[in-house]
Motif scaffolding. Structure first.
Motif, PDB file in Angstrom:
ATOM      1  N   ASN A 189       0.766  -1.384   0.202  1.00 37.93           N
ATOM      2  CA  ASN A 189       0.179  -0.091  -0.167  1.00 37.93           C
ATOM      3  C   ASN A 189       0.774   1.288  -0.045  1.00 37.93           C
ATOM      4  O   ASN A 189       0.823   2.072   0.798  1.00 37.93           O
ATOM      5  CB  ASN A 189      -0.973  -0.096   1.165  1.00 37.93           C
ATOM      6  N   PHE A 245       2.487   4.671  -2.248  1.00 38.55           N
ATOM      7  CA  PHE A 245       1.935   5.728  -3.423  1.00 38.55           C
ATOM      8  C   PHE A 245       3.236   5.778  -4.216  1.00 38.55           C
ATOM      9  O   PHE A 245       4.411   6.336  -3.804  1.00 38.55           O
ATOM     10  CB  PHE A 245       1.616   6.747  -2.649  1.00 38.55           C
ATOM     11  N   ASN A 269       3.772   7.410  -6.572  1.00 42.22           N
ATOM     12  CA  ASN A 269       4.141   8.754  -7.168  1.00 42.22           C
ATOM     13  C   ASN A 269       4.971   9.484  -6.347  1.00 42.22           C
ATOM     14  O   ASN A 269       5.085  10.672  -6.428  1.00 42.22           O
ATOM     15  CB  ASN A 269       2.984   9.578  -7.774  1.00 42.22           C
ATOM     16  N   ARG A 320       0.493  16.952  -0.391  1.00 37.70           N
ATOM     17  CA  ARG A 320       0.905  15.822  -0.701  1.00 37.70           C
ATOM     18  C   ARG A 320       0.024  14.802  -0.574  1.00 37.70           C
ATOM     19  O   ARG A 320      -0.052  13.598  -1.336  1.00 37.70           O
ATOM     20  CB  ARG A 320       2.187  15.452   0.272  1.00 37.70           C
ATOM     21  N   GLN A 321      -1.127  14.988   0.033  1.00 34.61           N
ATOM     22  CA  GLN A 321      -1.871  13.836   0.570  1.00 34.61           C
ATOM     23  C   GLN A 321      -2.950  14.061  -0.810  1.00 34.61           C
ATOM     24  O   GLN A 321      -3.621  12.907  -1.114  1.00 34.61           O
ATOM     25  CB  GLN A 321      -2.847  14.456   1.643  1.00 34.61           C
ATOM     26  N   TYR A 339      -1.835  14.079  -3.958  1.00 35.45           N
ATOM     27  CA  TYR A 339      -0.979  13.178  -4.679  1.00 35.45           C
ATOM     28  C   TYR A 339      -1.045  11.683  -4.275  1.00 35.45           C
ATOM     29  O   TYR A 339      -1.527  10.783  -5.458  1.00 35.45           O
ATOM     30  CB  TYR A 339       0.446  13.287  -4.831  1.00 35.45           C
ATOM     31  N   ALA A 340      -1.341  11.681  -2.948  1.00 42.14           N
ATOM     32  CA  ALA A 340      -1.391  10.238  -2.388  1.00 42.14           C
ATOM     33  C   ALA A 340      -2.851   9.857  -3.041  1.00 42.14           C
ATOM     34  O   ALA A 340      -2.937   8.700  -3.241  1.00 42.14           O
ATOM     35  CB  ALA A 340      -1.424  10.130  -0.941  1.00 42.14           C
ATOM     36  N   ASN A 382      -3.218   8.802  -6.533  1.00 42.85           N
ATOM     37  CA  ASN A 382      -2.268   7.526  -6.697  1.00 42.85           C
ATOM     38  C   ASN A 382      -2.868   6.198  -6.481  1.00 42.85           C
ATOM     39  O   ASN A 382      -3.361   5.352  -7.385  1.00 42.85           O
ATOM     40  CB  ASN A 382      -1.007   7.537  -6.077  1.00 42.85           C
ATOM     41  N   ASP A 383      -3.660   6.112  -5.341  1.00 41.05           N
ATOM     42  CA  ASP A 383      -4.655   4.908  -4.786  1.00 41.05           C
ATOM     43  C   ASP A 383      -5.133   5.397  -3.610  1.00 41.05           C
ATOM     44  O   ASP A 383      -4.671   5.499  -2.438  1.00 41.05           O
ATOM     45  CB  ASP A 383      -3.232   4.009  -4.454  1.00 41.05           C
ATOM     46  N   ALA A 435      -5.359   2.813  -0.627  1.00 42.47           N
ATOM     47  CA  ALA A 435      -4.256   2.770   0.003  1.00 42.47           C
ATOM     48  C   ALA A 435      -4.107   4.002   0.853  1.00 42.47           C
ATOM     49  O   ALA A 435      -3.712   4.080   2.127  1.00 42.47           O
ATOM     50  CB  ALA A 435      -3.013   2.641  -0.792  1.00 42.47           C
ATOM     51  N   ALA A 436      -4.616   5.251   0.595  1.00 41.57           N
ATOM     52  CA  ALA A 436      -4.794   6.532   1.184  1.00 41.57           C
ATOM     53  C   ALA A 436      -5.470   6.247   2.350  1.00 41.57           C
ATOM     54  O   ALA A 436      -5.217   6.841   3.581  1.00 41.57           O
ATOM     55  CB  ALA A 436      -5.169   7.461   0.510  1.00 41.57           C
ATOM     56  N   GLU A 437      -7.009   5.448   2.188  1.00 34.01           N
ATOM     57  CA  GLU A 437      -7.700   5.263   3.260  1.00 34.01           C
ATOM     58  C   GLU A 437      -7.070   4.310   4.367  1.00 34.01           C
ATOM     59  O   GLU A 437      -6.901   4.714   5.597  1.00 34.01           O
ATOM     60  CB  GLU A 437      -8.963   4.624   2.926  1.00 34.01           C
ATOM     61  N   ALA A 496      -3.820   4.196   4.829  1.00 30.64           N
ATOM     62  CA  ALA A 496      -2.737   5.100   5.731  1.00 30.64           C
ATOM     63  C   ALA A 496      -3.180   6.176   6.716  1.00 30.64           C
ATOM     64  O   ALA A 496      -2.801   6.725   7.339  1.00 30.64           O
ATOM     65  CB  ALA A 496      -1.887   5.616   4.527  1.00 30.64           C
ATOM     66  N   GLY A 548      -2.807  11.938  -9.862  1.00 35.25           N
ATOM     67  CA  GLY A 548      -1.268  11.491  -9.107  1.00 35.25           C
ATOM     68  C   GLY A 548      -0.154  11.865  -9.593  1.00 35.25           C
ATOM     69  O   GLY A 548       0.837  12.102  -9.074  1.00 35.25           O
ATOM     70  N   VAL A 549      -0.251  12.522 -11.193  1.00 34.57           N
ATOM     71  CA  VAL A 549       0.909  12.644 -11.784  1.00 34.57           C
ATOM     72  C   VAL A 549       0.646  14.339 -12.309  1.00 34.57           C
ATOM     73  O   VAL A 549      -0.202  14.450 -12.890  1.00 34.57           O
ATOM     74  CB  VAL A 549       1.262  11.851 -12.896  1.00 34.57           C
ATOM     75  N   ARG A 598       3.763  -0.513 -12.295  1.00 32.18           N
ATOM     76  CA  ARG A 598       2.925  -0.792 -11.180  1.00 32.18           C
ATOM     77  C   ARG A 598       2.603  -2.152 -10.915  1.00 32.18           C
ATOM     78  O   ARG A 598       1.929  -2.535 -10.156  1.00 32.18           O
ATOM     79  CB  ARG A 598       1.620   0.101 -11.544  1.00 32.18           C
TER      80      ARG A 598
END
Lengths: 506, 347
Positions: free
Chosen positions: A89, A91, A93, B190-191, B193-194, B197-198, B201-203, B205, B264-265, B321
């Motif tokens: 998990n 990121f 990027n 930064r969040q 971008y996070a 991206n996913d 995964a952000a949740e 984290a 994300g980019v 990826r």
């Protein structure tokens, strides 16, 4: 020693199928608990309950003696539980440092803003990376580092939250030897600091070497939790297999011919599968067995042309076959019954008839304008479904969603039958369907083989492979590690191969 | 073998900087075909005209970074300018209070988008398509579809300079640098971008991704209103077709600048370059007296090309990826094998 986490009769069912039943385990501070079991034994579900990913139907948990009820992963995280998932998990990027601190950046006040304190982030990341033995600059982005290094970054992240319980679910699958040793040393170090760890792995010798106590799960239940001294590899496997083999399988009514239908030669996709050599003959059912993450599904996707590969070749029916896109595979006579019929195999809200007719539509278009001959399509769809004994209402009105799992699977199979494929790739075709429907699916498979089709039958249930297959091929870590003919089927030997414990036994 | 690797590397560099390459090429071509193109006056002129596209592109960048989209920015520009314009006309509101009103209206407009996306879970495309229609509808109803002529003060504001630099360019630079600062130096940046991206995964984290996504639509709304106000100060009137279709330019500018539609980019500097490039092409086409009706097609072609480059880049990123289940063969060390522990059962 104080108990860090205790679960008391935890139960969880998915769609009425129990995944975890009355499981009570406990982990003490300064101890490593090894958790083992076959695929679908409920290990991951149990960890997801602890990690707040799913919620228990019944039962309770306590953390440091206090009641513990995580509502979501963030809750578990704040309670000091670091969950290192099998799939990462991170990121891709963002930088290593940002990944570690994304949720709680150290900040410094500058006027109205709370700025990210870059130097603090940098320094702390360097310290954490040193702890896990990674010599990488903190500002390197994740997409530039290897899978193994990513795994260690995940662990550095867990160290940063100062967790008291670490859950590691199959952490070594993408690690090299050196990285694995580094990970084990780190686990020992955490243990010495009084942390509790739960370690899930299919590499049983690793579990024996690391764990203080071992819990064995089977069919959602905890079989036993005992000190490591009571175990050896043989006993662990016996406890995992234990299931009675009184499932009903139809008699196989035909013999495979000697004609080679599918010939896979040295297929390699870097980081996925390596040097795959595999043959399926006409009328043969070949089982593909392997643990979670062994590369079974990945291989199926490659053979069907969903994913690419770098070297090797695939020969279908004596013709070299450039698998590039699924459409080509379908035209060449390959059918793919996917693992995930809800998401990939079926359009849930449209009618049974339309779902079945979809793949074979071109067959029913004869006029120059390519208009679909509805009547011809309907009658042939109905014929196929009758042959499969589908239980439904009006197939032109009833949406697939309203069918039971077993009947949905029949629709998927019917869909492919219409295009008369030579080779069926079936990935977990009986997952989540009841015993009676399973028997019907097995019967259909036998009939398909009888009519000369080859079947590559992928399953995590060893018993059904042993019941149905002419041969079983075992995969582990993207490689073929064993092959068993029907006469030589032996559950323990096959599991030993899948667990890569052959070396330890002989 | 060796030369093909060099070729591959060169191609990758060009691919990753396709916009900059395009920028230079276009600039030189137009300059050669029309000498007047290189004058400072002309350059200032098209940068100034690029300012409002650039400002909405910056807001759009925030949204695109979360893998969302905001189609309603053109309507937002219109509605916020209509309301501030009406107040200037009816109660003689001064320029700065009017600007404030426009910004509040635009941010509220953004809040409606944010609410629909985050809490009603409507896909961003549909949610903002709906507010695109609704926003212009409300504006048309308020004005009874008549044109609003803005007061003289607004024209003075629009022509203002600071140290010889036109006001729109200054506003543009402030927006770009603030956005750059937010995206690189603040945790929320930064969040963003996070989350792009996913999101899962952000949740996991522990990031509050709802809050993150909510905020990007607010920012986009704010930027749209600011851009609308500046555009209004240039043309000194707000008519029914004011800022119509500007969302297209904003998205194009951001994507030209390397912001991925997949989330994300990208960054706002890219959006700045993209916005100026679009305006430069337009000015260049006018200089070269290209048929007026052909001009939109040329612009669309350039945009299509860059989106194509974006998908090439994405295909490359996709490779990085993919999920590995074994160490890469490039790794020199052996695949991990279990240590052999003496097994009591077999002794």
């Amino acid at each position: 020693m104080s108990v860090v986490l205790h679960t008391n009769k935890l139960s969880k069912a998915f769609f009425g199928v129990p995944a975890v039943q009355d499981v009570s385990i406990s982990v003490e501070a300064g101890q490593i608990l090894g958790l083992v079991g076959q695929n679908g034994a409920g290990k991951s579900t149990l960890m997801n309950l602890i990690g707040g990913v799913v919620h228990a139907d019944s039962g309770t948990m306590s953390l440091h003696g206090q009641p513990y009820q995580p509502r979501n992963p963030a809750d578990a995280f704040r309670a000091g539980i670091a969950f290192i998932h099998q799939e990462l998990n991170l990121f891709t990027n963002l930088s290593i440092a940002e990944n570690i601190f994304i949720e709680s950046f150290p900040t410094q006040r500058r006027g109205p803003f709370r700025l990210i304190d870059r130097s603090a982030v940098h320094q702390r990341t360097e310290a954490l990376l040193a702890q896990v033995g990674l010599a990488l600059p903190p500002n390197l982005t994740i997409d530039r580092i290897s899978p193994g290094e990513r795994q260690l970054v995940e662990i550095a992240k867990a160290l940063h939250i100062d967790a008291s319980l670490f859950i590691l679910d199959e952490p070594t699958t993408s690690l090299t030897n050196r990285e694995t040793e580094r990970l084990f040393a780190l686990m020992k170090q955490l243990q010495a600091q009084g942390k509790a760890l739960i370690y899930i792995s299919h590499i049983l010798n690793d579990v024996l070497a690391l764990a203080d106590s071992i819990a064995v799960m089977r069919d959602g239940q905890l079989i036993t939790q005992e000190p490591v001294q009571n175990f050896d590899v043989g006993r662990m496997i016996s406890l995992m297999v234990g299931r009675s083999i009184d499932h009903l399988y139809p008699e196989r009514t035909s013999q495979p011919s000697s004609e080679i239908l599918l010939d896979v030669q040295g297929v390699t996709a870097d980081g996925i599968v390596k040097d795959i050599a595999l043959r399926v003959h006409q009328g043969e059912i070949v089982g593909l067995f392997g643990l979670m993450g062994s590369g079974r599904t990945e291989l199926a996707r490659i053979l069907f042309g969903v994913d690419g590969f770098e070297s090797g070749q695939v020969i279908l029916d004596k013709r070299r076959f450039t698998v590039s896109v699924p459409r080509e595979s379908i035209r060449s006579g390959v059918a793919f019954v996917t693992e995930n019929r809800r998401e990939e195999g079926l359009l849930m809200d449209i009618s049974i008839h339309e779902n079945v007719a979809l793949v074979a539509l071109p067959q029913f278009c004869h006029t120059p304008l390519q208009i679909v001959d509805q009547d011809a399509a309907y009658s042939s769809v109905r014929q196929t479904l009758n042959a499969l004994q589908l239980k439904s209402g009006d197939i032109r009105k009833q949406p697939v969603r309203s069918l039971s799992g077993g009947n949905q699977q029949k629709v998927v199979i019917a869909k492919w039958l219409l295009s008369k494929p030579k080779l069926f790739i079936m990935d977990e075709p009986t997952r989540g369907i009841d015993v009676e429907a399973k028997f019907e699916i097995y019967t259909i498979m036998d009939q398909l083989a009888g009519s000369g089709s080859g079947i590559l039958f992928i399953s995590s249930e060893l018993e059904e492979l042993m019941g149905m297959c002419d041969r079983i091929v075992v995969m582990s870590r993207g490689e073929i590690v064993g092959e068993f003919a029907r006469q030589a089927f032996d559950a323990k030997a096959i599991l030993h191969a899948a667990f890569r414990e052959g070396e330890a036994l002989t | 073998m060796k030369s093909s690797r060099v070729l591959q590397k060169t191609w990758n560099v060009l691919l990753n900087h396709s916009t900059l390459v395009l920028f230079v090429v276009v600039f030189i071509i137009f300059g050669l075909s029309s000498p007047r193109f290189f004058t400072l006056e002309n350059i200032t002129n098209f940068v100034k005209q690029a300012a409002f596209t650039g400002i909405i592109a910056v807001g759009m960048t925030f949204v695109l970074l979360t893998a969302g989209i905001d189609l309603s920015v053109g309507s937002n520009m219109y509605l916020s300018s209509v309301i501030s314009g009406l107040l200037m006309r009816s109660i003689g509101l001064d320029v700065l209070p009017a600007l404030l009103v426009a910004l509040v209206v635009g941010t509220l407009f953004g809040a409606v988008n944010a609410f629909s996306v985050v809490y009603l879970r409507i896909t961003p495309f549909m949610a903002t398509l709906a507010t695109l229609v609704i926003g212009r509808g409300i504006g048309t109803a308020l004005t009874e579809s008549r044109q609003i002529d803005l007061p003289e003060r607004m024209a003075t504001f629009g022509q203002a300079h600071l140290l010889g630099i036109p006001m729109p360019i200054i506003a543009f630079l402030i927006v770009v640098s603030t956005a750059y600062f937010v995206l690189t130096r603040l945790p929320i940046g930064r969040q963003i971008y996070a989350v792009g991206n996913d999101r899962d995964a952000a949740e996991k984290a522990g990031i509050n991704s709802k809050r993150v996504i909510f905020s990007v639509y607010l920012i986009s709304g704010f930027c749209a209103a600011l851009a609308g106000f500046i555009l209004a100060s240039q043309v000194i009137r707000v008519d029914r077709s004011f800022a119509e279709g500007r969302e297209f330019d904003a998205i194009a500018a951001a994507v030209l600048g390397g912001v991925s539609l997949f989330g994300g980019v990208g960054n706002v500097i890219g959006a700045l370059v993209g916005a100026v490039l679009i305006q430069m092409v337009q000015t260049g086409l006018q200089f070269n007296q290209v048929n007026l009706y052909l001009q939109p097609m040329v612009r669309a072609l350039i945009i299509l090309m860059t989106v194509f480059f974006d998908s090439l880049r994405e295909a490359q990123a996709e490779k990085l990826r993919r999920r590995f289940i074994r160490p890469l063969d490039g790794d020199k060390t052996e695949v991990h094998k279990a240590p052999v522990v003496p097994s009591q059962a077999n002794t």
